[in-house]
Motif scaffolding. Structure first.
Motif, PDB file in Angstrom:
ATOM      1  N   GLN A  57       8.671  -1.598 -13.006  1.00 32.40           N
ATOM      2  CA  GLN A  57       7.648  -0.560 -12.873  1.00 32.40           C
ATOM      3  C   GLN A  57       6.299  -1.164 -12.489  1.00 32.40           C
ATOM      4  OE1 GLN A  57       7.445   1.866 -16.390  1.00 32.40           O
ATOM      5  NE2 GLN A  57       9.654   2.252 -16.440  1.00 32.40           N
ATOM      6  N   ASN A  60       6.306  -2.156  -8.828  1.00 29.76           N
ATOM      7  CA  ASN A  60       6.199  -0.958  -7.986  1.00 29.76           C
ATOM      8  C   ASN A  60       4.771  -0.416  -7.972  1.00 29.76           C
ATOM      9  OD1 ASN A  60       8.923  -1.007  -7.309  1.00 29.76           O
ATOM     10  ND2 ASN A  60       9.523   0.297  -9.033  1.00 29.76           N
ATOM     11  N   HIS A  61       4.116  -0.440  -9.130  1.00 34.05           N
ATOM     12  CA  HIS A  61       2.731   0.036  -9.202  1.00 34.05           C
ATOM     13  C   HIS A  61       1.797  -0.848  -8.379  1.00 34.05           C
ATOM     14  CE1 HIS A  61       4.169   2.687 -12.340  1.00 34.05           C
ATOM     15  NE2 HIS A  61       2.957   3.209 -12.492  1.00 34.05           N
ATOM     16  N   SER A  63       2.633  -2.591  -5.735  1.00 33.84           N
ATOM     17  CA  SER A  63       2.907  -2.294  -4.328  1.00 33.84           C
ATOM     18  C   SER A  63       2.228  -0.994  -3.894  1.00 33.84           C
ATOM     19  CB  SER A  63       4.420  -2.204  -4.111  1.00 33.84           C
ATOM     20  OG  SER A  63       4.724  -1.861  -2.779  1.00 33.84           O
ATOM     21  N   THR A  64       2.319   0.025  -4.752  1.00 33.85           N
ATOM     22  CA  THR A  64       1.664   1.305  -4.450  1.00 33.85           C
ATOM     23  C   THR A  64       0.151   1.144  -4.390  1.00 33.85           C
ATOM     24  OG1 THR A  64       3.468   2.470  -5.579  1.00 33.85           O
ATOM     25  CG2 THR A  64       1.433   3.701  -5.182  1.00 33.85           C
ATOM     26  N   LYS A  67      -0.905  -0.443  -1.112  1.00 35.26           N
ATOM     27  CA  LYS A  67      -0.757   0.512  -0.011  1.00 35.26           C
ATOM     28  C   LYS A  67      -1.886   1.541  -0.032  1.00 35.26           C
ATOM     29  CE  LYS A  67       2.645   3.615   2.119  1.00 35.26           C
ATOM     30  NZ  LYS A  67       1.686   4.714   2.321  1.00 35.26           N
ATOM     31  N   LEU A  68      -2.232   2.029  -1.234  1.00 37.81           N
ATOM     32  CA  LEU A  68      -3.307   3.021  -1.345  1.00 37.81           C
ATOM     33  C   LEU A  68      -4.660   2.422  -0.970  1.00 37.81           C
ATOM     34  CD1 LEU A  68      -2.310   4.939  -4.598  1.00 37.81           C
ATOM     35  CD2 LEU A  68      -2.405   5.850  -2.266  1.00 37.81           C
ATOM     36  N   ASP A  71      -4.730   2.522   2.696  1.00 41.65           N
ATOM     37  CA  ASP A  71      -4.848   3.906   3.175  1.00 41.65           C
ATOM     38  C   ASP A  71      -6.265   4.451   2.996  1.00 41.65           C
ATOM     39  OD1 ASP A  71      -2.202   3.823   3.842  1.00 41.65           O
ATOM     40  OD2 ASP A  71      -1.504   4.889   2.043  1.00 41.65           O
TER      41      ASP A  71
END
Length: 361
Positions: A57, A60-61, A63-64, A67-68, A71
């Motif tokens: 978890q 994954n956080h 990585s997110t 990406k954010l 963005d």
């Protein structure tokens, strides 16, 4: 005699019962140890399974989050969101990053691999602390070491310069200079070792300052092979270097005093992590820019001058030692690297200040 023989013929009471009691106690302990081992194994398995789940978890956080961040920056550049919204989103992402990389969550993230320097000195040993308190103790020990050695960094060359005129008749003997160079080798090696361990434990030390200490280690080692500092040929370079070391010691004391306070303030405001440290010779605070940064630029210019002087000496002299060339090149390299990183920090601070002024308006 009869009484004595009679006593020897009587068996001690409870002997068999005592032996049986000891056997029972040993058997009971062995059984209890087996039960404890099984319980510990079950607990370890459950803990490992939970840790693996939480680690996935956390990855994954992260990585997110990355990406954010991309963005938000892209949306801001394309004017898809206004600057105020972009700043708010960046602050939220920074807080999320702090929660991921500080505290207990950071121990669930994959550890950074030991660099070449750590592998050479320690082998494949895992130097990452599993508990956050352990990581903070590593950082506090690093800060305490800097405080102790800053005083020595200043006192050592001052003593040599004073003794030169008071006792040594204007000429440095070989042994005191070599002792100082050996101490510099120890100092920069231990500093680089601590900084590599801090980076493995999540600190934000810029790579350049670690490389800078590698260069300083090599220069100290080369200086030890230079031989006797002749009063005719080498005293000027030694005296200039000691003068530079005195200025460097003063700068280190200023940094350790003021920058530590600023870092604690940033941590309290949530703008820095608990494992962050002062960045080498760059970070400053409001009110000290008028003192510290001019001193740093003078230091860097002085360091560059000594390096050029050594290289010029190597070119002019027919039989110059190879140590002169190596030390000259290393001094020039370190001066240029320090200057570039100091300017980069000033530019970054100016951008932050400009952004804060825009937000206030």
């Amino acid at each position: 005699m009869t009484s004595g023989c009679g006593n020897r013929g009587i068996e001690p009471k409870g002997g068999a019962e005592m032996e049986e009691s000891i056997e029972d106690r040993v058997a009971s302990l062995a059984k209890s140890c087996r039960s404890l081992k099984e319980a510990a194994s079950a607990h370890s398995s459950r803990w490992q399974h939970e840790a693996d789940t939480l680690s996935k978890q956390a990855i994954n956080h992260v990585s997110t989050l990355k990406k954010l961040q991309v963005d938000v920056g892209s949306a801001s550049e394309k004017d898809e969101i206004d600057q105020q919204t972009a700043d708010k989103l960046e602050e939220e992402l920074y807080r999320a990053r702090t929660m991921l990389y500080n505290g207990e969550v950071s121990s669930l993230l994959p550890a950074k691999a030991n660099g070449v320097f750590l592998r050479m000195l320690l082998g494949p040993t895992n130097v990452r602390a599993t508990l956050k308190d352990g990581r903070y103790k590593v950082k506090e020990e690093y800060n305490a070491y800097r405080d102790r050695t800053a005083l020595m960094f200043l006192a050592f060359p001052v003593i040599l310069l004073v003794l030169k005129n008071k006792i040594w008749n204007g000429c440095f003997p070989a042994l005191p200079v070599q002792v100082y160079q050996a101490w510099l080798l120890f100092f920069y090696t231990s500093l680089a070792l601590r900084e590599n361990i801090l980076r493995v434990n999540g600190s934000d030390i810029r790579p350049w300052w670690v490389y800078h200490h590698y260069c300083a280690m090599v220069m100290a080692l080369v200086s030890l092979t230079w031989g006797h500092p002749s009063c005719i040929r080498k005293q000027q370079g030694v005296q200039l270097f000691l003068g530079w070391a005195v200025m460097q010691g003063v700068a280190m004391l200023l940094q350790n005093r003021y920058q530590r306070r600023r870092l604690y303030t940033r941590i309290a405001l949530g703008k820095a992590g608990r494992m962050d440290v002062v960045w080498g010779e760059t970070a400053g605070v409001k009110g000290q820019l008028g003192i510290l940064y001019p001193l740093l630029f003078i230091l860097q210019g002085f360091q560059f001058f000594i390096g050029i002087l050594l290289l010029k000496t190597a070119i002019v002299e027919d039989k110059s030692e190879w140590q002169i060339v190596v030390c000259g090149l290393l001094l020039v390299l370190m001066a240029c690297g320090n200057f570039i990183n100091t300017v980069a920090t000033l530019v970054a601070k100016a951008k932050i200040k400009s952004k804060m002024n825009k937000k206030s308006k």
